[in-house]
Write a protein that holds these residues in place. Structure first.
Motif, PDB file in Angstrom:
ATOM      1  N   LYS A 243      -1.167  14.195  -8.978  1.00 37.16           N
ATOM      2  CA  LYS A 243      -0.457  13.377  -7.780  1.00 37.16           C
ATOM      3  C   LYS A 243      -1.482  12.276  -7.352  1.00 37.16           C
ATOM      4  O   LYS A 243      -1.152  11.301  -7.023  1.00 37.16           O
ATOM      5  N   GLU A 247      -0.519   8.304  -7.558  1.00 39.74           N
ATOM      6  CA  GLU A 247      -0.118   7.795  -6.147  1.00 39.74           C
ATOM      7  C   GLU A 247      -1.176   8.312  -4.869  1.00 39.74           C
ATOM      8  O   GLU A 247      -1.501   7.465  -4.264  1.00 39.74           O
ATOM      9  N   LYS A 250      -4.101   6.297  -3.072  1.00 39.68           N
ATOM     10  CA  LYS A 250      -3.846   5.122  -2.261  1.00 39.68           C
ATOM     11  C   LYS A 250      -3.961   5.572  -0.817  1.00 39.68           C
ATOM     12  O   LYS A 250      -4.159   4.596   0.102  1.00 39.68           O
TER      13      LYS A 250
END
Length: 318
Positions: A243, A247, A250
């Motif tokens: 994970k 993503e 960020k």
């Protein structure tokens, strides 16, 4: 006729029920010992699939998943012609992060892969995961190869890199994290680069990223284009790492990637820092000396003035 039909259906139902009830043979896969497994891992020439479990009354999930593991083991025997040996083990293996049950770990020589779907032991998925793991190398970077392979200071032109910086000479640092790092590498094969670097053996790269080669234990860093992201969880699992790489990074602070460590520059920087400290200390000493001098002068003036006043009063009284 109806009686005959009913009897046939009943017989079919009982046959199906009994065949499923007694299909699970708890002895279908052999046990191995911790010492035997560690010895084989050290040699690094064999492949193993190990199901870690404990007493069924203490771990119902262990009982639930064991038949699925054994089914996957049977598939592997046929597909791999017994080149991957499957075993059960009823003890923990903290050396490789196995501290609870049940767990499934595939050892490809010395490299461990932890199965990342602990609640879903589908035999086909297990076999697919092993096939991916078999084709996934985990490169060990060093001071000489780090910049050449990662191209970190020039924008990671070889792609994104997830790297475990760890002291491999301390058993509690690298080995427990390696099974999850390796599974991430298998899941992201051909999409991301996953590697390790021993900070104790590669002091230049360790210092470049702010790690003390003598005291550092483990840290995961993600290199994405021109930015560097720190994975801040102290207990990384494959699912969480996936994970983060896809993503989650960020949500973390993007930091600039340090330039390659240069000993000459480092010595110059160290000298400058020492000189700065000396100047500050000198300034502090000078300031203290100045303050003391001012206090002394004030004291002398005060004492002299008091003495003069005393003499004047004495003369008046006379």
């Amino acid at each position: 006729m109806q009686s005959t039909t009913f009897s046939s259906v009943t017989f079919l139902f009982l046959t199906t029920f009994l065949s499923h009830s007694f299909a699970f043979d708890p002895n279908a896969v052999s046990h191995t010992s911790k010492s035997a497994l560690l010895s084989s891992i050290k040699e690094g020439n064999e492949k193993f699939l190990i199901y870690f479990y404990t007493k069924f009354e203490e771990c119902p999930k262990c009982k639930e998943l064991m038949p699925l593991f054994q089914e996957a083991a049977g598939y592997l025997d046929n597909l791999e012609d017994h080149k991957i040996r499957s075993y059960k083990m009823a003890v923990k293996l903290p050396e490789y992060g196995v501290v609870n049950f049940p767990q499934l770990v595939f050892f490809d020589g010395k490299v461990p892969f932890r199965y990342d779907k602990p609640d879903d032991y589908q035999p086909d998925d297990i076999v697919d995961w092993i096939e991916e793991a078999k084709e996934t190398p985990i490169p060990e970077l060093n001071d000489e190869t780090f910049e050449h392979l990662t191209q970190a200071s020039s924008g990671s032109t070889t792609g994104d890199w997830l790297i475990l910086f760890s002291n491999s000479k301390r058993p509690e640092c690298m080995k427990p994290l390696l099974p999850d790092i390796a599974t991430v590498a298998a899941r992201l094969r051909r999409r991301k680069n996953i590697a390790t670097l021993c900070t104790a053996s590669n002091p230049k790269t360790a210092k470049r990223f702010g790690f003390d080669p003598e005291t550092h234990c483990a840290k995961v860093l993600f290199f994405h284009r021109t930015d560097l992201y720190h994975y801040n969880s102290e207990d990384p699992h494959a699912k969480d790492l996936l994970k983060f790489v896809m993503e989650g990074y960020k949500n973390e602070e993007a930091k600039p990637i340090p330039y390659p460590y240069n000993e000459s520059n480092a010595e110059l920087k160290s000298t400058v820092e020492k000189l700065s400290e000396m100047m500050i200390e000198h300034a502090r000493s000078s300031t203290l000396l100045f303050v003391c001098s001012v206090v002394a002068v004030v004291f002398v003036i005060f004492f002299t003035f008091s003495l003069i006043l005393s003499k004047i009063r004495t003369k008046k009284l006379a």
